[in-house]
Write an enzyme that holds these catalytic residues in place. Structure first.
Site, mmCIF file in Angstrom:
data_model
loop_
_atom_site.group_PDB
_atom_site.id
_atom_site.type_symbol
_atom_site.label_atom_id
_atom_site.label_comp_id
_atom_site.label_asym_id
_atom_site.label_seq_id
_atom_site.Cartn_x
_atom_site.Cartn_y
_atom_site.Cartn_z
ATOM 1 C CE1 TYR A 61 -3.510 3.373 0.726
ATOM 2 C CE2 TYR A 61 -2.084 3.602 2.519
ATOM 3 C CZ TYR A 61 -2.468 4.161 1.780
ATOM 4 O OH TYR A 61 -3.583 4.749 1.893
ATOM 5 C CD GLU A 100 -8.149 7.669 5.094
ATOM 6 O OE1 GLU A 100 -7.637 7.549 6.674
ATOM 7 O OE2 GLU A 100 -7.213 7.356 4.585
ATOM 8 C CD1 TRP A 134 -3.269 2.445 5.681
ATOM 9 C CD2 TRP A 134 -5.685 3.132 6.150
ATOM 10 N NE1 TRP A 134 -4.327 2.410 4.368
ATOM 11 C CE2 TRP A 134 -5.719 2.964 4.069
ATOM 12 C CE3 TRP A 134 -7.287 3.582 7.018
ATOM 13 C CZ2 TRP A 134 -6.434 3.719 3.596
ATOM 14 C CZ3 TRP A 134 -7.802 3.815 5.580
ATOM 15 C CH2 TRP A 134 -7.503 3.593 4.475
#
Length: 197
Positions: A24, A46, A54
């Site tokens: 990522y 988000e 995350w």
């Protein structure tokens, strides 16, 4: 603090915990992302990430995409109470009723905007600036993210405060917060084409 991974490349320190995180970081984070649905996905994810790591969201992203019709704004805006019940029963995603309700409400707001979501969000992108020397120099909010959050709230968006707005700006390449000696952005060849993951 930055780190050299087992492939010999210097990266920001945060993505070294897993290969998924590293991929990522290397291939998505900080690269310009355009498209109303693509940005809606990031806005939703988000918001779902708030209070979680995350990496948790990345691991659940395929399930989120399946559950939320690939984050197509027009489709999510039509979700009903039955869809909310379906989402609350889906163990593959984060089952937080407030966040699920916000994602659907935000799709309805995005659908009815007088400008595209892409145009609205990118209007807050700051001018380019030098990359931070270390993660300690990376802010949690900026005047631009505060302004973005305020405008999104004014238009009816939910679950997007200044910190979430800044994380969105970082993730979608509105700002480049890769540290100065990170190989991403320094040694790679950038085609200039937007990323559309």
């Amino acid at each position: 603090m930055n780190a050299t991974a087992d492939d010999g490349l210097v990266r920001c320190a945060w993505p070294l915990d897993s290969q998924l995180y590293r991929d990522y970081h290397d291939n998505e984070w900080g690269k310009p992302l355009h498209g109303d649905d693509a940005l809606f996905e990031r806005l939703c994810l988000e918001a779902f990430q708030s209070g979680l790591s995350w990496l948790t969201i990345l691991r659940k992203r395929p399930a989120f995409r399946a559950a939320f019709a690939d984050f197509a704004i027009e489709r999510v805006a039509e979700f009903s109470d039955d869809d909310v019940a379906r989402l609350m029963a889906d163990a593959g995603i984060v089952r937080n009723r407030s966040k699920i309700d916000a994602a659907i409400a935000n799709a309805r707001v995005a659908r009815d905007l007088d400008v595209g979501l892409d145009e609205l969000l990118w209007s807050f992108a700051p001018p380019p600036r030098p990359r931070p020397r270390s993660g300690a120099e990376v802010p949690a909010t900026t005047p631009e993210s505060i302004a973005m959050a305020k405008e999104l709230k004014r238009r009816g968006f939910r679950f997007v405060g200044p910190t979430t707005a800044y994380a969105l700006m970082q993730a979608t390449g509105m700002v480049d917060d890769h540290v100065a000696d990170c190989w991403v952005g320094s040694a790679r060849l950038d085609t200039g084409r937007p990323v559309t993951f």
